[in-house]
Write an enzyme that holds these catalytic residues in place. Sequence first.
Site, short mmCIF file in Angstrom:
data_model
loop_
_atom_site.label_atom_id
_atom_site.label_comp_id
_atom_site.label_asym_id
_atom_site.label_seq_id
_atom_site.Cartn_x
_atom_site.Cartn_y
_atom_site.Cartn_z
CG HIS A 268 -1.74 1.22 1.35
ND1 HIS A 268 -2.72 1.52 0.43
CD2 HIS A 268 -1.75 2.22 2.26
CE1 HIS A 268 -3.30 2.66 0.79
NE2 HIS A 268 -2.73 3.11 1.89
CG ASP A 270 -0.97 6.34 2.38
OD1 ASP A 270 -2.05 5.83 2.06
OD2 ASP A 270 -0.50 6.26 3.53
CG ASP A 380 -5.39 3.54 4.73
OD1 ASP A 380 -6.16 3.72 5.69
OD2 ASP A 380 -4.34 4.18 4.58
CG HIS A 602 -6.94 7.07 1.61
ND1 HIS A 602 -6.71 6.00 0.78
CD2 HIS A 602 -5.92 7.08 2.48
CE1 HIS A 602 -5.61 5.38 1.15
NE2 HIS A 602 -5.11 6.01 2.18
#
Length: 1088
Positions: A268, A270, A380, A602
């Site tokens: 993951h 970001d 997430d 997000h």
Amino acid sequence: MATLSAQPRFLRSITLDRAAKFSSADFYSDINLYSQLYKKRSTDAIQLQVYSVPDLRRIPFDEAVKQHFEPTTTGTLYGPSWSTHWFKVKITVPHEWAGEQVELIWDSSSEAMVWSTDGIPRQGLTGDKGNDRRVEYVLLKKAKGRETIELFVEMACNGMFGAGMNNIINPPQENRRFLLAQVEIAVPNKAAWQLFYDMQVILGMANELPEDTVRAQEALYACNQVIDSFDRLNIENALQKCLQITRVFLEKKAAPGAHRVTAVGNCHIDTAWLWPYAETRRKTARSWSTQLRLMEDYPEYVFVCSQAQQLEWLSQDYPKLFKEIRAASKKGRFQAIGATWVEMDCNLPSGEALCRQFLYGQRFYEMKFGARCKIFWLPDTFGYSAQHRLFPHLTPVSVSIILQLPQIVKQSGAEYFFTQKLSWNNINKFPNTTFTWVGLDGTKVLTHMAPCETYTAQADVGDMIRSIKRNRDLAFSNQSLMPYGNGDGGGGPQRAMLERIRRMKDIDGLPRCEMDSANAFFESVEKQAKGLQEWKGELYFELHRGTYTSQAATKRYNRKLEFLLRDLEIVSTMCLVLEREFSYPKEELDLLWKNLLLNQFHDVLPGSAIELANIDARKIYQHIEIKAKKLLGDSLDSLYRSSKSLGEEPCYVAFNSLGWRRSEIIEVPSYTGDNLQQYSAGKNAGYVRVENDAFGFKDLAESTNDHKRVKAFASGEDFVMENDWIIAKFNQQGHLISLFDKNEMRELVPEGQAGNKMKFYEDIPLYWDAWDVEIYHLNTGKNAGTSNAKIKEVGPLCAALVVKHALSENSTAVQTIVLTAASPRLDFHMNVEWHENRVLLKVEFMWDIHSDLATYDTQFGVVQRSTTYNTSHDYAKFEVCGHKFADLSEHGYGVALLNDCKFGYSCHGNVMCLSLLRSPKAPDVNCDMGRIKDTESRPLTPFLRCGYQLGHHEFSFAVYPHKGTFHESNVVRESYQFNVPMIIRSVSQSALKERDKAPFIEIEGAKNVILDTVKRAEDSNHIIVRLHEAFGGRAMFKLKSSLNIQSIHRCNIMEDEGDKVEFNKAERVTRWLVMHAFEILTLKLKVK
């Protein structure tokens, strides 16, 4: 004679501590197992040179290698934060290392990447001592001796989680330095490494399994045996003896019917968080090149990666690496999943923006990887909408998974949904693991929430045990998904994780574990699961409620630009079908949409990123605003030629971009001979009453002068605003002390109470500063400073009061309260200078209305939530997300609180609050304050100026009283009208006379159907029309149009054609169409 055993009974706590230190890098690392991991090392074999890139630039490989490099050594500090340093590395392998595997050990206390001399990223490196440490790069699997190896290392002066100090979410240090701590080549001791991995699993079982189980005791015994057998003076024989002990333990197989864990490697990343977008572009290359190297050694390894935007960046920045990834994808080893453009926030984007996330994401995957994604992968995020119609480790995300997600997901061609964020809930634990999620409209999607409760599992024994212990649906499905690999800042799975999974594949005492794809997991669950539970409605995330409000400028920009792009698409489509000179700007619109979707990531749109990321986002917003307004102006000029271009006297028209007729008072520029009924206080503008058809242009000279009037006047010490619908009374402080409905003869403000009260709340969360508003803040409310009101406009079309607020010693606000002659809606326009420290500003209204439920706007629908604190689920929703309105209604009457860019609501009893501004200090110390050096270099656009320049904010909210319940009201359309003003345009007199007054597109027969989107189809000149049912009921309607429509087909959001819709070409109208509650309907019109 028998003798007593010389060995005392081993003690659990002591043995566990002993075993942990046996392989520790921090204790006895000069003599324990850790000391034996490498049998040969050399620093003399390395020549090192460096080029430090000036001005914090991130330069490509081809530019870097042309620079002048200077000699350097380990022990040197490099900086400042975010700077880049390129190293030229020359290695001569010692001749006595022939036959050995040779590795480069590189620890720059930061992130770095190894490059080949022909410009291919080979592997990412992560220094320092965290779990994400990865400092080894394999140079040669089997050396010949005396080889010369040259390579480059690109050092980034940031850690895996940015450049913050002490606390991970602290703002980054601007001048942080990173130590080049270790550069050497080494030969690994493979037997020692095998024992090292064995002990990780066995010690994990001794620690994690219940103490009173046989297997836990056997694990403890094996640990003790291994350490006793570890003879430092005869290390090679000792290692083999120890490996024999571990082999006996690990060979015992799992029981028949053991729980099955599918281990899916993931990374993951970001897209921005504690680092800017530019660093993410490099993180993708570092992380994904590393996974390709692991695939070379582990043929069973499968890696999944999401976010089309990141893959597109990689294809642009690292085309050779992208080619490798596509090759691995064809073999099923590197799987692109996710379905969306980015892993977006799911609370704040509009319904159409969510559709575009899937549209652009799925089209990218189909184009570059040959197929659409079957899994909506969102590990997430801070919440989930129930309209997602299939369509943790560190980072927090969005707050209630949107109610329309299942519908949107299904319409995008995806079939399954994966997440895990609800495991972070801080009040109620979500009751399901594997279940069927049912959206607002009834769409169902198979959903799995990883019971290991993280998307960054370390693939250790603890993760395996949590996968079964925290699985709440074992009765229905004997399978779990374990997404493993370092994440948030990237990195992905490490060699140790893959080694542990190999050992845990089939071992007594643990679930069976198998590396496989996420697709294979869901397909297996779909076939084998039985009687899965259903969950209908929103998946409310009980944390990070502050993300509805943090970074107000970002949220304002997002709302305004969503509607701006909507208007641009509508007018561009009109130009297309009416064959105007303006060409539909498909490529420009794609880029504008992709950039807007990028900023809906997000951590960006919710306001939980560092200042550098927020600056990047605002630059992107500014570009979108400038470009979109220019295109909109050009398209409008093409529809109705500008008076300037023809040299004629101006004729002003109002364009209504909404799909229904509306009547409003609008402000227009004043000019000689305009004959306006009312001029503004400054005389540079005036007001006109306009009634305008759906998608219609109205000549303002034709404005109506009916009998309806509004007036403002003083009454004693109070101020009164009155029109045909309401009488609003304000005191000297600008508080709303009376709101009287003249037609219903009803007072809405309880006696002795007031509305429009500015309230301050202490806003100090437990940890996540920008993310969280905690429940205890409700105990700290107090009136914000002082205020005084005066009349600004007296009517007859527009009345206004001005209220000046001294909110505190540091913050002020000017509020303009407006009532027009055309509506009972009472508007409040705010200009705020905001300079606070962890304070939350709300506006509060109290109504003489009693209901246990309030209704909130969400994407393509509404959601009702309790106004009581009866249960823990009720008070967990003390702050909730709403889009354009919240409504409190009882039988016969209600009041809606509208807004133009806010999202945080609370409604308890008869008190409605809207959260206006926050002031957190991490990870952006200047959140909602702005700073001078960020605004000096360029002019500010109207949207950008608000909430950006030194704490200045502009926003609006409104009170809309209505007869009947919410479902009987006009609240939905009124909220659109509040957010989408008519566009005033100067056109030529001759063009105005030529206009076609027939309806462009119009809905007949159902006020609960909202015509939201009109655009050109992706792959043709067909027209796409998207509608949704807004209230939660059945609707029957007809679609009318003046266009020469040849055929109409239903389609999904990917625009795949479905059933044909009957269309009467002579009457230019469809047959009656039926929509069900909260249905999203997309139609494709073939127009001649």
